[in-house]
Write a protein that holds these residues in place. Structure first.
Motif, PDB file in Angstrom:
ATOM      1  N   ILE A 184      44.160 100.064  55.066  1.00  0.00           N
ATOM      2  CA  ILE A 184      44.360 101.397  55.631  1.00  0.00           C
ATOM      3  C   ILE A 184      43.064 102.021  56.120  1.00  0.00           C
ATOM      4  O   ILE A 184      43.082 103.064  56.794  1.00  0.00           O
ATOM      5  N   ARG A 185      41.913 101.418  55.826  1.00  0.00           N
ATOM      6  CA  ARG A 185      40.637 102.099  56.036  1.00  0.00           C
ATOM      7  C   ARG A 185      40.421 102.530  57.481  1.00  0.00           C
ATOM      8  O   ARG A 185      40.025 103.665  57.739  1.00  0.00           O
ATOM      9  N   LEU A 198      48.697  96.181  55.728  1.00  0.00           N
ATOM     10  CA  LEU A 198      48.577  97.240  54.730  1.00  0.00           C
ATOM     11  C   LEU A 198      48.634  96.713  53.304  1.00  0.00           C
ATOM     12  O   LEU A 198      48.352  97.456  52.358  1.00  0.00           O
ATOM     13  N   THR A 199      48.985  95.428  53.139  1.00  0.00           N
ATOM     14  CA  THR A 199      48.986  94.853  51.802  1.00  0.00           C
ATOM     15  C   THR A 199      47.595  94.372  51.390  1.00  0.00           C
ATOM     16  O   THR A 199      47.384  94.052  50.223  1.00  0.00           O
ATOM     17  N   ALA A 253      54.665 102.915  53.969  1.00  0.00           N
ATOM     18  CA  ALA A 253      53.494 102.259  53.355  1.00  0.00           C
ATOM     19  C   ALA A 253      52.202 102.859  53.897  1.00  0.00           C
ATOM     20  O   ALA A 253      51.227 103.028  53.155  1.00  0.00           O
ATOM     21  N   SER A 254      52.185 103.199  55.187  1.00  0.00           N
ATOM     22  CA  SER A 254      50.998 103.830  55.774  1.00  0.00           C
ATOM     23  C   SER A 254      50.760 105.200  55.158  1.00  0.00           C
ATOM     24  O   SER A 254      49.624 105.555  54.831  1.00  0.00           O
ATOM     25  N   VAL A 255      51.831 105.981  55.022  1.00  0.00           N
ATOM     26  CA  VAL A 255      51.711 107.305  54.421  1.00  0.00           C
ATOM     27  C   VAL A 255      51.202 107.194  52.985  1.00  0.00           C
ATOM     28  O   VAL A 255      50.286 107.917  52.576  1.00  0.00           O
ATOM     29  N   THR A 294      49.799  91.774  59.953  1.00  0.00           N
ATOM     30  CA  THR A 294      49.139  90.676  60.665  1.00  0.00           C
ATOM     31  C   THR A 294      49.082  89.405  59.818  1.00  0.00           C
ATOM     32  O   THR A 294      48.989  88.293  60.364  1.00  0.00           O
ATOM     33  N   ASP A 295      49.139  89.547  58.498  1.00  0.00           N
ATOM     34  CA  ASP A 295      49.114  88.373  57.625  1.00  0.00           C
ATOM     35  C   ASP A 295      50.342  87.489  57.803  1.00  0.00           C
ATOM     36  O   ASP A 295      50.317  86.304  57.453  1.00  0.00           O
ATOM     37  N   LEU A 296      51.414  88.058  58.365  1.00  0.00           N
ATOM     38  CA  LEU A 296      52.644  87.291  58.564  1.00  0.00           C
ATOM     39  C   LEU A 296      52.669  86.523  59.876  1.00  0.00           C
ATOM     40  O   LEU A 296      53.582  85.725  60.106  1.00  0.00           O
ATOM     41  N   ALA A 297      51.685  86.751  60.735  1.00  0.00           N
ATOM     42  CA  ALA A 297      51.711  86.145  62.071  1.00  0.00           C
ATOM     43  C   ALA A 297      51.901  84.630  62.035  1.00  0.00           C
ATOM     44  O   ALA A 297      52.747  84.099  62.784  1.00  0.00           O
TER      45      ALA A 297
END
Length: 231
Positions: free
Chosen positions: A211-212, A205-206, A43-45, A174-177
């Motif tokens: 990604i910025r 990344l969602t 996903a990062s790539v 981090t949204d899943l924390a």
């Protein structure tokens, strides 16, 4: 192996790669991305390609043990044109092909430099590995290690070369924390203890621009590398 090309077994590579091509032109800057399975490397790539492709000439090398699944995902998502994405089938533990016998990956990045010149940036994605995964300095110029909060907020505390030595640590999802009981403040404090002054990025990344900060880090290093090579 690298697609249909046989792999030889060279000596272990530990040197820093020469910044110039054989014709003395500047080669592409190489960024390695490693981390455990499911942490968000692919996903990062993909996000880096979408963000940077209009400004820079890019290519991607993915690594899987017995498949080309990550490369096929990137092709389906059309993050780059097909000739800019290739796959290495490692046939062994993923870290072997990025740290110990880098011949197949080195062949892939050097072929991109020859066929896509001028090329600005090559992203080399490791297969999913454990916290010991690191890239040979003979293969990449900088390395990013990606972990995620859903694997537990104790991951930074556990350390390992991937976490302690990567040029950039990315803590993804981090949204899943709140949903997995992960304490981001604890993860940040543990990461700082393990890494000292080395940078850490917390992101999802969602999110629209998740990604910025990573993209800015990559392009900053690319600019400094070019300036150093030209000096």
């Amino acid at each position: 192996m690298h697609l249909d090309h046989p792999v030889t077994m060279p000596h272990r590579h530990a040197y820093s790669p020469e910044p110039l091509r054989a014709d003395r032109g500047l080669r592409a800057f190489r960024v390695g991305l490693g981390g455990p399975v499911g942490s968000g490397k692919t996903a990062s790539v993909a996000a880096l390609c979408r963000t940077l492709r209009d400004e820079f000439s890019l290519a991607v090398v993915t690594n899987d043990i017995y498949t080309r699944e990550d490369a096929e995902f990137l092709l389906r998502e059309a993050v780059l044109s097909p000739e800019r994405i290739t796959a290495v089938e490692t046939g062994a533990c993923p870290h072997t092909a990025i740290r110990d016998d880098i011949s197949a990956n080195l062949e892939a990045v050097e072929r991109f430099d020859e066929t896509l010149h001028p090329l600005d940036l090559v992203l080399v994605e490791s297969g999913g590995d454990n916290l010991t995964a690191t890239f040979s300095k003979g293969l990449v110029d900088v390395q990013i290690f990606v972990i995620d909060v859903s694997s537990g907020d104790d991951i930074p505390r556990k350390g390992g070369p991937g976490i302690t030595t990567a040029d950039l640590l990315v803590v993804n999802k981090t949204d899943l924390a709140p949903h997995v009981g992960a304490d981001l403040a604890t993860m940040a404090a543990d990461a700082e203890r393990q890494r000292g002054d080395l940078p850490v990025v917390f992101t999802s990344l969602t999110s629209d621009d998740g990604i910025r900060e990573i993209a800015d880090w990559v392009t900053g290093h690319l600019a400094r590398w070019r300036a150093k090579a030209a000096a």
